[in-house]
Enzyme design. Structure first.
Site, PDB file in Angstrom:
ATOM      1  N   GLY A  11       0.837  -1.207   0.000  1.00  0.00           N
ATOM      2  CA  GLY A  11       0.000   0.000   0.000  1.00  0.00           C
ATOM      3  C   GLY A  11       0.865   1.248   0.000  1.00  0.00           C
ATOM      4  O   GLY A  11       1.862   1.309   0.722  1.00  0.00           O
ATOM      5  N   ARG A  72       1.018  -5.355  -6.135  1.00  0.00           N
ATOM      6  CA  ARG A  72       1.230  -6.611  -5.426  1.00  0.00           C
ATOM      7  C   ARG A  72       1.616  -7.648  -6.478  1.00  0.00           C
ATOM      8  O   ARG A  72       1.083  -7.644  -7.575  1.00  0.00           O
ATOM      9  CB  ARG A  72      -0.034  -7.039  -4.694  1.00  0.00           C
ATOM     10  CG  ARG A  72      -0.572  -5.946  -3.764  1.00  0.00           C
ATOM     11  CD  ARG A  72      -1.669  -6.451  -2.863  1.00  0.00           C
ATOM     12  NE  ARG A  72      -2.416  -5.361  -2.270  1.00  0.00           N
ATOM     13  CZ  ARG A  72      -2.024  -4.638  -1.226  1.00  0.00           C
ATOM     14  NH1 ARG A  72      -0.863  -4.872  -0.655  1.00  0.00           N
ATOM     15  NH2 ARG A  72      -2.776  -3.672  -0.745  1.00  0.00           N
ATOM     16  N   ASP A 103       5.507  -5.206   5.784  1.00  0.00           N
ATOM     17  CA  ASP A 103       6.131  -6.515   6.049  1.00  0.00           C
ATOM     18  C   ASP A 103       6.061  -7.469   4.856  1.00  0.00           C
ATOM     19  O   ASP A 103       6.971  -8.278   4.659  1.00  0.00           O
ATOM     20  CB  ASP A 103       5.626  -7.149   7.344  1.00  0.00           C
ATOM     21  CG  ASP A 103       4.128  -7.361   7.355  1.00  0.00           C
ATOM     22  OD1 ASP A 103       3.460  -6.928   6.387  1.00  0.00           O
ATOM     23  OD2 ASP A 103       3.623  -7.957   8.312  1.00  0.00           O
ATOM     24  N   THR A 125       4.223   2.352   5.943  1.00  0.00           N
ATOM     25  CA  THR A 125       2.824   1.913   5.910  1.00  0.00           C
ATOM     26  C   THR A 125       2.032   2.780   6.868  1.00  0.00           C
ATOM     27  O   THR A 125       2.487   3.015   7.998  1.00  0.00           O
ATOM     28  CB  THR A 125       2.649   0.433   6.296  1.00  0.00           C
ATOM     29  OG1 THR A 125       1.249   0.208   6.581  1.00  0.00           O
ATOM     30  CG2 THR A 125       3.451   0.020   7.509  1.00  0.00           C
ATOM     31  N   ASP A 127      -0.409   1.946   8.453  1.00  0.00           N
ATOM     32  CA  ASP A 127      -0.878   1.128   9.577  1.00  0.00           C
ATOM     33  C   ASP A 127       0.060   1.201  10.791  1.00  0.00           C
ATOM     34  O   ASP A 127      -0.347   0.904  11.911  1.00  0.00           O
ATOM     35  CB  ASP A 127      -1.003  -0.341   9.157  1.00  0.00           C
ATOM     36  CG  ASP A 127      -2.151  -0.574   8.190  1.00  0.00           C
ATOM     37  OD1 ASP A 127      -2.881   0.392   7.899  1.00  0.00           O
ATOM     38  OD2 ASP A 127      -2.314  -1.712   7.729  1.00  0.00           O
ATOM     39  N   ASP A 129       2.350  -0.758  11.731  1.00  0.00           N
ATOM     40  CA  ASP A 129       2.355  -2.041  12.451  1.00  0.00           C
ATOM     41  C   ASP A 129       3.664  -2.823  12.274  1.00  0.00           C
ATOM     42  O   ASP A 129       3.670  -4.042  12.402  1.00  0.00           O
ATOM     43  CB  ASP A 129       1.163  -2.899  11.996  1.00  0.00           C
ATOM     44  CG  ASP A 129       1.165  -3.151  10.486  1.00  0.00           C
ATOM     45  OD1 ASP A 129       1.978  -2.543   9.769  1.00  0.00           O
ATOM     46  OD2 ASP A 129       0.343  -3.966  10.033  1.00  0.00           O
ATOM     47  N   ARG A 171      -5.805  -2.787   9.079  1.00  0.00           N
ATOM     48  CA  ARG A 171      -6.250  -4.147   8.766  1.00  0.00           C
ATOM     49  C   ARG A 171      -6.093  -5.092   9.948  1.00  0.00           C
ATOM     50  O   ARG A 171      -6.985  -5.856  10.272  1.00  0.00           O
ATOM     51  CB  ARG A 171      -5.399  -4.641   7.597  1.00  0.00           C
ATOM     52  CG  ARG A 171      -5.767  -5.967   7.015  1.00  0.00           C
ATOM     53  CD  ARG A 171      -4.853  -6.264   5.872  1.00  0.00           C
ATOM     54  NE  ARG A 171      -5.221  -5.525   4.690  1.00  0.00           N
ATOM     55  CZ  ARG A 171      -6.126  -5.956   3.810  1.00  0.00           C
ATOM     56  NH1 ARG A 171      -6.712  -7.112   3.981  1.00  0.00           N
ATOM     57  NH2 ARG A 171      -6.428  -5.243   2.765  1.00  0.00           N
TER      58      ARG A 171
HETATM   59  O1  F6P Z   1      -1.805  -1.664   4.805  1.00  0.00           O
HETATM   60  C1  F6P Z   1      -2.283  -0.408   4.478  1.00  0.00           C
HETATM   61  C2  F6P Z   1      -3.743  -0.460   4.169  1.00  0.00           C
HETATM   62  O2  F6P Z   1      -4.160   0.851   3.871  1.00  0.00           O
HETATM   63  C3  F6P Z   1      -4.636  -1.076   5.243  1.00  0.00           C
HETATM   64  O3  F6P Z   1      -4.892  -0.210   6.318  1.00  0.00           O
HETATM   65  C4  F6P Z   1      -5.850  -1.435   4.444  1.00  0.00           C
HETATM   66  O4  F6P Z   1      -6.600  -2.449   5.048  1.00  0.00           O
HETATM   67  C5  F6P Z   1      -5.257  -1.898   3.158  1.00  0.00           C
HETATM   68  O5  F6P Z   1      -4.012  -1.250   3.022  1.00  0.00           O
HETATM   69  C6  F6P Z   1      -6.114  -1.628   1.960  1.00  0.00           C
HETATM   70  O6  F6P Z   1      -5.502  -2.168   0.840  1.00  0.00           O
HETATM   71  P1  F6P Z   1      -5.993  -1.915  -0.654  1.00  0.00           P
HETATM   72  O7  F6P Z   1      -5.341  -0.657  -1.122  1.00  0.00           O
HETATM   73  O8  F6P Z   1      -5.503  -3.093  -1.401  1.00  0.00           O
HETATM   74  O9  F6P Z   1      -7.482  -1.778  -0.609  1.00  0.00           O
END
Ligand code: F6P
Length: 329
Positions: A11, A72, A103, A125, A127, A129, A171
């Site tokens: 992300g 990804r 990660d 990130t 998050d 985390d 997440r």
């Molecule tokens: O890991 C970062 C994040 O923004 C999370 O908080 C969220 O759940 C996820 O990515 C969303 O991913 P995508 O962009 O694939 O919807």
């Protein structure tokens, strides 16, 4: 001439561009060359390489997203995909990599290191985390974005005397919800790390009313009930429905979603990204791989990537207690 590569993966997070800039300009300052790999590990396999110079990273320190794009890659999880990626790197004369991401991206960096291309991770990130670092690039900007949203919602919540349930990203972790909830004065904060009880959330609203509070903000992490599947009713909807059905309140639900990932990075994120990117480039130029750079007590240090991947970053429960204390009176 030594040449290192840089990619962003997973992300996007505000400050990734500032990190790319730091990697490029640090390498140039050391007389080395830098190649940008577009679309993360996907681009490694497909040879999406671009030469980067000082001008390539001009005017990006303030921009969200990533100029190298992010994707990804399922193919990189296969031995054939990895082999192809390493061949491409060797052919391009790239001796080491800097991988900016979370990660998942670091698992890719570990694989590259194991296959003879030293790779250094830079934690980015929203998050927040990732273990072995107090903060990840993008988190500060994201929580400021959330607070901006809460401030605006609060205006309407007070004007209309409503309950607002605000769903934020996260997440598997509650850092965004907890920090933004504390800074935004939320009455209740629901995060994956701490079990919650919807009756208690409801009772806090009732108690607030008895104290003369005619509105409430409830901040919910999207992953409070486990990683979101994307299909089921969102957790905020469910919390909002519960409160509405218990009766007595007008409730609205807002899901902040991907707007939390964009925007100009804050000064903090730009400085963090500059410091981490600089250190990562220096390690890569020395041929040191299998490391992640992190910030601990305001010092930039290198940790084993494996430790960063396997470690668990715990929230500070005192934040939670403090938020509850300050919002219950
Ligand atoms: O890991 C970062 C994040 O923004 C999370 O908080 C969220 O759940 C996820 O990515 C969303 O991913 P995508 O962009 O694939 O919807």
């Amino acid at each position: 001439m030594r040449r290192i590569g840089v990619l962003t993966s997973g992300g996007d997070a505000p400050g990734m561009n500032a990190a790319i800039r730091a990697v490029v300009r640090t390498a140039l300052s050391q007389g080395a060359g830098v190649v940008g790999i577009e679309r993360g590990f996907h681009g490694l396999i497909h040879g999406e390489f671009v030469e980067l110079n000082s001008r390539s990273v001009a005017d990006i320190i303030h921009r969200g997203g990533t100029i190298l794009k992010s994707a990804r890659s399922e193919a990189f999880k296969t031995p054939e995909g990895r082999q192809k990626a390493v061949e491409n790197l060797k052919q391009a004369g790239i001796s080491a990599m800097v991988v900016i991401g979370g990660d998942g991206s670091f698992r890719g960096a570990m694989a590259l290191t194991a296959m003879g291309v030293p790779a250094v991770g830079v934690p980015a990130t929203i998050d927040n985390d990732i273990a072995c670092t107090d903060v990840s690039i993008g988190f500060d900007t994201a929580i400021n974005t959330v607070i901006d949203g809460i401030n605006k919602i609060r205006d309407t919540a007070t004007s209309h005397e409503r309950i607002y349930v605000v769903e934020v990203m996260g997440r598997e972790s509650g850092f965004i919800a907890l920090w933004a909830g504390l800074a935004g004065g939320a009455e209740s904060i629901l995060i994956p790390e701490i079990p919650y009880d919807l009756d208690a959330v409801y009772q806090r609203i009732v108690q607030g009313q008895q104290l003369g509070k005619n509105h409430s903000i409830i901040v919910v992490a999207e992953g409070v009930d486990g990683p979101p599947s994307g299909e089921a009713e969102s957790v905020a909807m469910r919390v909002g429905r519960y409160i509405r059905e218990r009766g007595g309140f007008e409730v609205r639900v807002i899901i902040l979603g991907h707007l939390q990932r964009g925007g100009n990075p804050t000064a903090y994120d730009r400085i963090l990204a500059s410091r981490l990117g600089h250190k990562a480039a220096l390690l890569a130029l020395q041929g040191i791989g299998g490391k992640m750079v992190g910030i601990v007590h305001d010092r930039i240090e290198a940790f084993d990537l494996q430790e960063a991947i396997e470690g668990h970053k715990a929230i500070d429960e005192e934040f939670y207690t403090l938020a509850q204390t300050l919002s219950s009176l």
